[in-house]
Design an enzyme around this catalytic site. Structure first.
Site, PDB file in Angstrom:
ATOM      1  N   LYS A   1      48.910  43.094  55.423  1.00 47.48           N
ATOM      2  CA  LYS A   1      48.142  41.893  55.060  1.00 47.48           C
ATOM      3  C   LYS A   1      48.132  40.957  56.247  1.00 47.48           C
ATOM      4  CE  LYS A   1      45.949  40.350  51.410  1.00 47.48           C
ATOM      5  NZ  LYS A   1      45.281  41.131  50.357  1.00 47.48           N
TER       6      LYS A   1
ATOM      7  N   GLY B   1      39.160  31.507  38.012  1.00 51.15           N
ATOM      8  CA  GLY B   1      38.513  31.794  39.287  1.00 51.15           C
ATOM      9  C   GLY B   1      37.095  32.279  39.044  1.00 51.15           C
TER      10      GLY B   1
ATOM     11  N   GLY C   1      35.223  33.682  41.950  1.00 52.84           N
ATOM     12  CA  GLY C   1      34.887  34.208  43.275  1.00 52.84           C
ATOM     13  C   GLY C   1      34.477  35.658  43.158  1.00 52.84           C
ATOM     14  N   ASN C   2      34.686  36.395  44.241  1.00 53.04           N
ATOM     15  CA  ASN C   2      34.229  37.787  44.284  1.00 53.04           C
ATOM     16  C   ASN C   2      34.756  38.599  43.101  1.00 53.04           C
ATOM     17  OD1 ASN C   2      35.342  40.687  45.372  1.00 53.04           O
ATOM     18  ND2 ASN C   2      33.205  40.328  45.876  1.00 53.04           N
TER      19      ASN C   2
HETATM   20  P1  NAD Z   1      37.366  34.130  46.343  1.00 51.66           P
HETATM   21  O1  NAD Z   1      37.733  33.232  47.441  1.00 51.66           O
HETATM   22  O2  NAD Z   1      36.058  34.830  46.357  1.00 51.66           O
HETATM   23  O3  NAD Z   1      37.437  33.335  44.942  1.00 51.66           O
HETATM   24  C1  NAD Z   1      38.539  32.594  44.534  1.00 51.66           C
HETATM   25  C2  NAD Z   1      38.134  31.815  43.294  1.00 51.66           C
HETATM   26  O4  NAD Z   1      39.272  31.137  42.784  1.00 51.66           O
HETATM   27  C3  NAD Z   1      37.075  30.742  43.537  1.00 51.66           C
HETATM   28  O5  NAD Z   1      36.200  30.699  42.440  1.00 51.66           O
HETATM   29  C4  NAD Z   1      37.889  29.437  43.577  1.00 51.66           C
HETATM   30  O6  NAD Z   1      37.113  28.315  43.170  1.00 51.66           O
HETATM   31  C5  NAD Z   1      38.939  29.779  42.552  1.00 51.66           C
HETATM   32  N1  NAD Z   1      40.169  28.994  42.656  1.00 51.66           N
HETATM   33  C6  NAD Z   1      40.898  28.694  43.754  1.00 51.66           C
HETATM   34  N2  NAD Z   1      41.958  27.949  43.413  1.00 51.66           N
HETATM   35  C7  NAD Z   1      41.895  27.803  42.069  1.00 51.66           C
HETATM   36  C8  NAD Z   1      42.698  27.153  41.112  1.00 51.66           C
HETATM   37  N3  NAD Z   1      43.805  26.511  41.461  1.00 51.66           N
HETATM   38  N4  NAD Z   1      42.324  27.212  39.808  1.00 51.66           N
HETATM   39  C9  NAD Z   1      41.195  27.862  39.426  1.00 51.66           C
HETATM   40  N5  NAD Z   1      40.399  28.500  40.288  1.00 51.66           N
HETATM   41  C10 NAD Z   1      40.756  28.465  41.582  1.00 51.66           C
HETATM   42  O7  NAD Z   1      38.563  35.184  46.201  1.00 51.66           O
HETATM   43  P2  NAD Z   1      38.554  36.633  45.572  1.00 51.66           P
HETATM   44  O8  NAD Z   1      38.217  37.608  46.631  1.00 51.66           O
HETATM   45  O9  NAD Z   1      37.799  36.624  44.293  1.00 51.66           O
HETATM   46  O10 NAD Z   1      40.120  36.826  45.279  1.00 51.66           O
HETATM   47  C11 NAD Z   1      40.735  36.276  44.123  1.00 51.66           C
HETATM   48  C12 NAD Z   1      42.110  36.929  43.965  1.00 51.66           C
HETATM   49  O11 NAD Z   1      41.952  38.340  43.884  1.00 51.66           O
HETATM   50  C13 NAD Z   1      43.103  36.697  45.123  1.00 51.66           C
HETATM   51  O12 NAD Z   1      44.404  36.702  44.576  1.00 51.66           O
HETATM   52  C14 NAD Z   1      42.912  37.943  45.983  1.00 51.66           C
HETATM   53  O13 NAD Z   1      44.037  38.220  46.777  1.00 51.66           O
HETATM   54  C15 NAD Z   1      42.732  38.981  44.890  1.00 51.66           C
HETATM   55  N6  NAD Z   1      42.071  40.206  45.319  1.00 51.66           N
HETATM   56  C16 NAD Z   1      40.833  40.197  45.886  1.00 51.66           C
HETATM   57  C17 NAD Z   1      40.224  41.406  46.227  1.00 51.66           C
HETATM   58  C18 NAD Z   1      38.838  41.464  46.770  1.00 51.66           C
HETATM   59  O14 NAD Z   1      38.354  42.581  47.003  1.00 51.66           O
HETATM   60  N7  NAD Z   1      38.148  40.355  46.938  1.00 51.66           N
HETATM   61  C19 NAD Z   1      40.917  42.608  46.047  1.00 51.66           C
HETATM   62  C20 NAD Z   1      42.174  42.584  45.456  1.00 51.66           C
HETATM   63  C21 NAD Z   1      42.740  41.376  45.077  1.00 51.66           C
END
Ligand code: NAD
Length: 428
Positions: free
Chosen positions: A107, A219, A221-222
């Protein structure tokens, strides 16, 4: 993120120690696996748009490469800490092992806030990160990918810098690249869809019709967006979602009991996954405090934002209606909360199983790059579905056979696989 009261690396070690004990692992293997193999800390000096200079702190941690090159994302976050990166690297090792792909765990991160950086400044950070670590990463050593607040564009700048330094085209150096530039179709969908594939299997196993279920998400996000997308395609009703508000510096929960229309909500969400409160009210959403996503009367909770969200304080608020938790985020639940969840008899689909779709698709991206031949979206999603379904059932069968918590069962599978690799290599 790590804080005085919460240290994700200590939590990852605590989870590991408990399972190592259950498995009866020897001391040397425990010592070897409970800390990262290598970690790098470095400065990234940047010339800002206004001509001034700033120095950003970057990290890369390789927890294990026993089963293949280390693999894991790079996060840009103002509260990034080395302990967060170490925990996430360790969880990557278990994640690649539970879905049985030939990769290890790594990471990376940079302490920075893309909200306050121009695209040129972000490009400079990406290129600077690669310049500091180019000798120690690469398609045969350690393969980065996007994570929180990093995108395909960031990956492409990093790849370009890496290829400039090495003088070779190396599309397998990094994954999560844009489509047409070495990226795999369905990579954006992979993590969220992967989580819902495991949920679908869990519901099937328990004889519950997904079309009659409701869910609340943390959340937007993605991960969460695509999880909501597939869950609603399957007929489920998402009624609440929370997101961060950068201006207010706190989160809010958006609830519409008649159900969320993903496309409509996307229309009022910025590129950081932050939902516009005023427009949400116009669309008939109730705007509630951020932490309210957890106490909704739903069947399913999907924490898909950050670590330490389901903890000793928040877990008691989980509504008695909740039967499943699907961890889209990494490390959202603390060991104390796990004890509460066990007592509430909630079926847990743990993070490194539930969100393994992303890394599985990243592995497919590497395979396609190596072949220089790209699969259709359908082909990628079918292979992804097969991998996730298989990993879910292997974990669930072990959990039921040994009468252990799902997180422990997933850990038992992963840790056994990695320990075996370490032993077969003759390392300990
Ligand atoms: P992202 O940045 O696309 O989205 C994060 C989301 O969380 C956003 O909507 C943001 O507004 C919200 N957020 C942030 N702080 C917050 C809070 N305190 N309360 C409520 N919402 C909050 O990130 P992502 O890629 O969707 O990743 C989210 C999680 O999933 C992380 O833990 C990441 O490590 C994990 N993850 C992501 C992937 C991937 O492929 N993107 C893969 C495995 C794990």
């Amino acid at each position: 993120m790590a804080s005085e009261s919460f240290n994700p690396f200590k939590m990852a070690q605590q989870q590991f120690d408990a399972v190592a004990e259950k498995l009866g692992l020897d001391q040397a293997t425990r010592d070897f696996l409970r800390t990262p193999c290598r970690e790098y800390h470095f400065n990234i000096p940047i010339r800002m748009d206004d001509g001034s200079y700033k120095v950003y702190r970057g990290f890369r941690v390789q927890h294990s490469d026993a089963r293949g090159p280390a693999k894991g994302g790079i996060r840009f976050h103002p509260q990034e800490t080395i302990d967060t990166v170490k925990a996430l690297a360790m969880w990557m090792t278990w994640k690649t092992a539970v879905v049985d792909i030939p990769l290890g765990g790594g990471k990376g991160g940079v302490i920075c806030d893309p909200h306050n950086l121009s695209m040129r400044e972000q490009e400079a950070i990406c290129r600077g990160w690669v310049r500091q670590i180019a000798r120690n990463v690469g398609p045969l050593q350690d393969v980065p990918a996007p994570d929180v607040m990093t995108t395909g564009q960031h990956m492409l700048w990093m790849l370009d810098e890496y290829e400039t330094i090495t003088g070779f085209k190396s599309p397998g150096f990094i994954t999560g690249k844009p489509i047409g530039m070495g990226g795999s179709l369905a990579r954006p969908e992979a993590t969220g869809y992967g989580a819902i594939f495991t949920l679908r299997e869990a519901l099937k196993e328990k004889g519950i019709d997904i079309g009659k279920t409701t869910a609340s998400f943390q959340g937007f996000g993605n991960v969460s967006q695509f999880a909501i997308d597939l869950y609603t395609q399957y007929g489920g009703k998402a009624i609440a979602v929370s997101s961060w508000d950068q201006k207010e510096q706190k989160s809010f929960t958006f609830r519409r009991k008649s159900g969320i229309d993903m496309k409509e909500l996307l229309g009022i969400t910025n590129r950081f996954g932050e939902i516009d409160r005023i427009k949400a009210v116009e669309l008939g959403f109730e705007v509630l405090p951020g932490e309210d996503w957890i106490d909704q009367e739903v069947d399913i909770l999907v924490p898909a934002a950050l670590e330490n969200q389901v903890n000793a304080q928040t877990a008691p608020q989980i509504h008695s209606s909740v039967k499943f938790i699907v961890e889209g985020a990494n490390g959202p639940t603390t060991p104390e909360a796990d004890e509460i969840i066990k007592k509430k008899n909630i079926w847990m689909i743990p993070d490194f199983l539930a969100n393994a779709g992303g890394v599985t698709c990243s592995y497919f991206e590497q395979v396609q790059c190596n072949m220089n031949f790209f699969w259709t979206k359908e082909e990628v999603l079918t292979r992804l579905d097969n991998k996730m379904t298989e990993a879910y059932h292997a974990t669930s069968e072990l959990a039921q056979k040994r009468n252990v918590y799902m997180r422990d069962a997933a850990y038992m599978i992963s840790i056994s696989r990695v320990a075996e690799a370490v032993k077969m290599r003759g390392w300990v």
